[in-house]
Design a protein around this motif. Structure first.
Motif, PDB file in Angstrom:
ATOM      1  N   PRO A 106       0.806  -1.007   0.035  1.00 35.37           N
ATOM      2  CA  PRO A 106       0.154   0.118   0.089  1.00 35.37           C
ATOM      3  C   PRO A 106       0.992   1.399  -0.227  1.00 35.37           C
ATOM      4  CG  PRO A 106       0.219  -0.798   2.200  1.00 35.37           C
ATOM      5  CD  PRO A 106       0.892  -1.865   1.340  1.00 35.37           C
ATOM      6  N   ALA A 107       0.061   2.351  -0.696  1.00 32.44           N
ATOM      7  CA  ALA A 107       0.854   3.631  -0.725  1.00 32.44           C
ATOM      8  C   ALA A 107      -0.219   4.733  -0.613  1.00 32.44           C
ATOM      9  CB  ALA A 107       1.985   3.666  -2.000  1.00 32.44           C
ATOM     10  N   SER A 108       0.177   5.694  -0.342  1.00 35.39           N
ATOM     11  CA  SER A 108      -0.543   7.105  -0.039  1.00 35.39           C
ATOM     12  C   SER A 108      -0.577   7.703  -1.555  1.00 35.39           C
ATOM     13  CB  SER A 108      -0.251   8.050   0.796  1.00 35.39           C
ATOM     14  OG  SER A 108       0.952   8.727   0.573  1.00 35.39           O
ATOM     15  N   MET A 109      -1.471   8.579  -1.824  1.00 38.56           N
ATOM     16  CA  MET A 109      -1.468   9.528  -2.983  1.00 38.56           C
ATOM     17  C   MET A 109      -0.387  10.275  -3.105  1.00 38.56           C
ATOM     18  SD  MET A 109      -3.807   8.334  -5.089  1.00 38.56           S
ATOM     19  CE  MET A 109      -3.836   9.850  -6.374  1.00 38.56           C
ATOM     20  N   VAL A 110       0.164  10.910  -1.951  1.00 42.25           N
ATOM     21  CA  VAL A 110       1.474  11.445  -1.884  1.00 42.25           C
ATOM     22  C   VAL A 110       2.479  10.766  -2.510  1.00 42.25           C
ATOM     23  CG1 VAL A 110       2.840  12.843  -0.297  1.00 42.25           C
ATOM     24  CG2 VAL A 110       0.557  13.116   0.031  1.00 42.25           C
ATOM     25  N   HIS A 111       2.644   9.654  -1.938  1.00 42.53           N
ATOM     26  CA  HIS A 111       3.765   8.804  -2.454  1.00 42.53           C
ATOM     27  C   HIS A 111       3.835   8.756  -3.868  1.00 42.53           C
ATOM     28  CE1 HIS A 111       3.610   6.601   1.695  1.00 42.53           C
ATOM     29  NE2 HIS A 111       4.429   7.603   1.703  1.00 42.53           N
ATOM     30  N   PHE A 112       2.530   8.241  -4.521  1.00 41.21           N
ATOM     31  CA  PHE A 112       2.456   8.106  -5.994  1.00 41.21           C
ATOM     32  C   PHE A 112       2.663   9.321  -6.660  1.00 41.21           C
ATOM     33  CE2 PHE A 112      -0.735   7.925  -9.578  1.00 41.21           C
ATOM     34  CZ  PHE A 112       0.136   7.015 -10.344  1.00 41.21           C
ATOM     35  N   ARG A 113       2.211  10.373  -6.265  1.00 47.06           N
ATOM     36  CA  ARG A 113       2.335  11.495  -6.988  1.00 47.06           C
ATOM     37  C   ARG A 113       3.810  12.118  -7.110  1.00 47.06           C
ATOM     38  NH1 ARG A 113      -0.452  16.860  -5.468  1.00 47.06           N
ATOM     39  NH2 ARG A 113       0.693  17.483  -7.459  1.00 47.06           N
ATOM     40  N   TRP A 114       4.641  11.592  -5.546  1.00 52.56           N
ATOM     41  CA  TRP A 114       5.971  12.095  -5.698  1.00 52.56           C
ATOM     42  C   TRP A 114       6.948  11.179  -6.875  1.00 52.56           C
ATOM     43  CZ3 TRP A 114      10.321   9.259  -5.537  1.00 52.56           C
ATOM     44  CH2 TRP A 114      11.603   9.853  -5.667  1.00 52.56           C
ATOM     45  N   PHE A 115       6.342   9.895  -6.919  1.00 51.67           N
ATOM     46  CA  PHE A 115       6.941   9.124  -7.705  1.00 51.67           C
ATOM     47  C   PHE A 115       6.702   9.517  -9.490  1.00 51.67           C
ATOM     48  CE2 PHE A 115       7.003   5.146 -10.554  1.00 51.67           C
ATOM     49  CZ  PHE A 115       8.588   4.655 -10.416  1.00 51.67           C
ATOM     50  N   SER A 116       5.511   9.605  -9.616  1.00 50.58           N
ATOM     51  CA  SER A 116       5.062   9.880 -10.961  1.00 50.58           C
ATOM     52  C   SER A 116       5.290  11.215 -11.371  1.00 50.58           C
ATOM     53  CB  SER A 116       3.593   9.215 -11.039  1.00 50.58           C
ATOM     54  OG  SER A 116       2.749  10.147 -10.422  1.00 50.58           O
ATOM     55  N   GLY A 117       5.280  12.236 -10.310  1.00 54.65           N
ATOM     56  CA  GLY A 117       5.572  13.570 -11.078  1.00 54.65           C
ATOM     57  C   GLY A 117       4.135  14.138 -11.418  1.00 54.65           C
TER      58      GLY A 117
ATOM     59  N   THR B 108       0.223  15.649 -11.546  1.00 57.33           N
ATOM     60  CA  THR B 108      -0.467  16.487 -10.765  1.00 57.33           C
ATOM     61  C   THR B 108      -1.574  15.899 -10.097  1.00 57.33           C
ATOM     62  OG1 THR B 108      -1.984  16.832 -12.525  1.00 57.33           O
ATOM     63  CG2 THR B 108      -0.311  18.318 -12.651  1.00 57.33           C
ATOM     64  N   ALA B 109      -2.204  16.533  -9.241  1.00 52.94           N
ATOM     65  CA  ALA B 109      -3.120  15.888  -8.191  1.00 52.94           C
ATOM     66  C   ALA B 109      -4.501  15.545  -9.182  1.00 52.94           C
ATOM     67  CB  ALA B 109      -3.637  16.951  -7.203  1.00 52.94           C
ATOM     68  N   THR B 110      -4.740  16.427 -10.030  1.00 52.80           N
ATOM     69  CA  THR B 110      -5.856  15.948 -10.853  1.00 52.80           C
ATOM     70  C   THR B 110      -5.453  14.732 -11.808  1.00 52.80           C
ATOM     71  OG1 THR B 110      -6.611  18.231 -11.145  1.00 52.80           O
ATOM     72  CG2 THR B 110      -7.090  16.394 -12.906  1.00 52.80           C
ATOM     73  N   ALA B 111      -4.212  14.638 -12.356  1.00 57.91           N
ATOM     74  CA  ALA B 111      -3.827  13.498 -13.236  1.00 57.91           C
ATOM     75  C   ALA B 111      -3.800  12.253 -12.424  1.00 57.91           C
ATOM     76  CB  ALA B 111      -2.615  13.848 -13.749  1.00 57.91           C
ATOM     77  N   ALA B 112      -3.040  12.428 -11.234  1.00 56.47           N
ATOM     78  CA  ALA B 112      -2.758  11.198 -10.450  1.00 56.47           C
ATOM     79  C   ALA B 112      -4.285  10.566 -10.096  1.00 56.47           C
ATOM     80  CB  ALA B 112      -2.234  11.612  -9.027  1.00 56.47           C
ATOM     81  N   LYS B 113      -5.450  11.488  -9.780  1.00 59.64           N
ATOM     82  CA  LYS B 113      -6.597  10.841  -9.610  1.00 59.64           C
ATOM     83  C   LYS B 113      -7.329  10.186 -10.669  1.00 59.64           C
ATOM     84  CE  LYS B 113     -10.941  12.510  -7.534  1.00 59.64           C
ATOM     85  NZ  LYS B 113     -12.104  13.477  -7.315  1.00 59.64           N
TER      86      LYS B 113
END
Length: 389
Positions: free
Chosen positions: A216-227, A229-234
């Motif tokens: 498991p990972a948080s959205m903060v973790h995923f956004r850091w790895f992927s780069g 935006t919040a909208t794109a990550a969602k």
């Protein structure tokens, strides 16, 4: 949630318990792409997970089973062949952004760079050419960008074209001596088919893979790895059916939750010596999750902060079932690993250190953290490790 079990689970997903043993491509596909910055990280990671020699990894690079490519956030990773097109599509925004900045600030035009791209592909073949040779072969097609360009880190138009061509799969950068732990490169023609990846489908596929490598990972973790935006990550995770882990901000899929429920953390130690940028840390970049509370209060090696206040490890890491239990560096003068551990050394730890030491000494020659790391620059860290600070 049981912290010990969760850390052991992350270590299991990362293959640091030996379950990922296999080829370089297979290991990277199962455990995640290896960050490369001209250091020894990819070699150390593949040795810790699959026992692969440097020769075996270099042979996989030569056969294009794995390759170092610009990918997420525009950063270079070592990827398996099955992910080449995906990785390049995810990294395409970086060179496009650099071109847009050059158009805005340096008087460059898109047509000029496209013309240079044509000139570069016209001179490249199977024999690698370094940037100086490419510039000489393309003549006036490469233009200097003056003091303004130097200040922005783009002295000529050539890097703009090379970045675009790499992202398109038209050329690839190859290490001059076939090794991943250096940063002298040449370029060859390639012609990789990027398939039908769109920005949206590539982001969704990365999300699927990421929560398999790191969940498991948080959205903060995923956004850091992927780069992203919040909208794109969602949008990227929308189809995964993620649900929260009770009492945390972590997310996982139903499949991961079921696998975790069946998972039993090993009772015996399972030590691994890995780079400070290894995936066990860098996929989340949440350094504190690797530390026991008491260890978080330990001082960093050469500065005033506590370990728990750092974003990244101050040295290479020794982990046991997902817990950071020590730090290490390689002393080239003494030809040995210098370490500091927070657990009593047992036979398993001594064996893990001896194995990694022989690998670095006999196959790598050094264990640089990144391209500019050197025995001189790491001397303060080694002194701190020796002193037990």
């Amino acid at each position: 949630m049981d912290t010990g079990k969760l850390r052991a689970w992350w270590s299991h997903c990362q293959g640091l318990d030996g379950v990922a043993a296999g080829s370089a491509a297979g290991t990277l596909g199962r455990t995640g792409w290896a960050r490369s910055v001209g250091g020894s990280g990819p070699y150390l990671g593949l040795y810790a997970r699959a026992g692969l020699s440097r020769e075996a990894v270099d042979a996989a690079v030569a056969r294009l089973e794995v390759h170092e490519l610009p990918s997420v956030r525009g950063c270079t990773y070592v990827l398996p062949a099955a992910d080449f097109a995906l990785g390049l599509r995810l990294g395409a925004g970086a060179p496009e952004g650099e071109l847009a900045a050059a158009v805005k600030h340096l008087g460059v035009t898109g047509a000029e760079i496209e013309g240079l791209c044509e000139a570069v592909t016209g001179v490249l073949g199977e024999r690698p050419l370094d940037p100086a040779a490419i510039k000489a072969a393309t003549g006036d097609a490469v233009r200097g960008l003056g003091e303004a360009g130097k200040k922005r880190g783009t002295a000529t138009t050539l890097p703009l074209a090379l970045g675009l061509l790499q992202a398109r799969g038209a050329i690839r950068r190859v290490p001059v001596n076939g090794r991943l732990d250096q940063q002298r490169y040449g370029y060859v023609a390639w012609g990789l088919d990027l398939g039908e990846w769109t920005a949206e489908s590539a982001r969704a596929e990365l999300a699927r893979r990421y929560f398999g490598w790191a969940g498991p990972a948080s959205m903060v973790h995923f956004r850091w790895f992927s780069g992203f935006t919040a909208t794109a990550a969602k949008a990227a995770v929308a189809g995964l059916g993620l649900r929260p882990v009770d009492g945390t901000d972590l997310l996982w899929t139903e499949a991961t939750a079921a696998e975790y429920a069946r998972f039993t953390a090993p009772e015996e130690p399972s030590y691994a010596l890995v780079a400070g940028i290894d995936g066990i840390h860098l996929l989340h970049r949440d350094f504190g999750r690797l530390l026991d509370p008491a260890d978080a209060q330990r001082p960093e090696l050469t500065g005033p902060k506590a370990l728990g206040a750092l974003s990244d490890s101050p040295a290479h890491m020794i982990v046991d079932r997902g817990r950071l239990v020590g730090l290490w560096e390689f002393d080239t003068a003494a030809q040995e690993i210098v370490r500091q551990t927070w657990v009593a050394p047992d036979a398993e730890l001594r064996a893990a250190v001896a194995s990694a030491e022989a690998f670095v000494r006999d196959q790598l020659g050094d264990a640089r953290s990144f391209s500019l790391d050197s025995p001189k620059s790491r001397a303060p860290r080694i002194a701190a490790l020796r002193s037990g600070r």
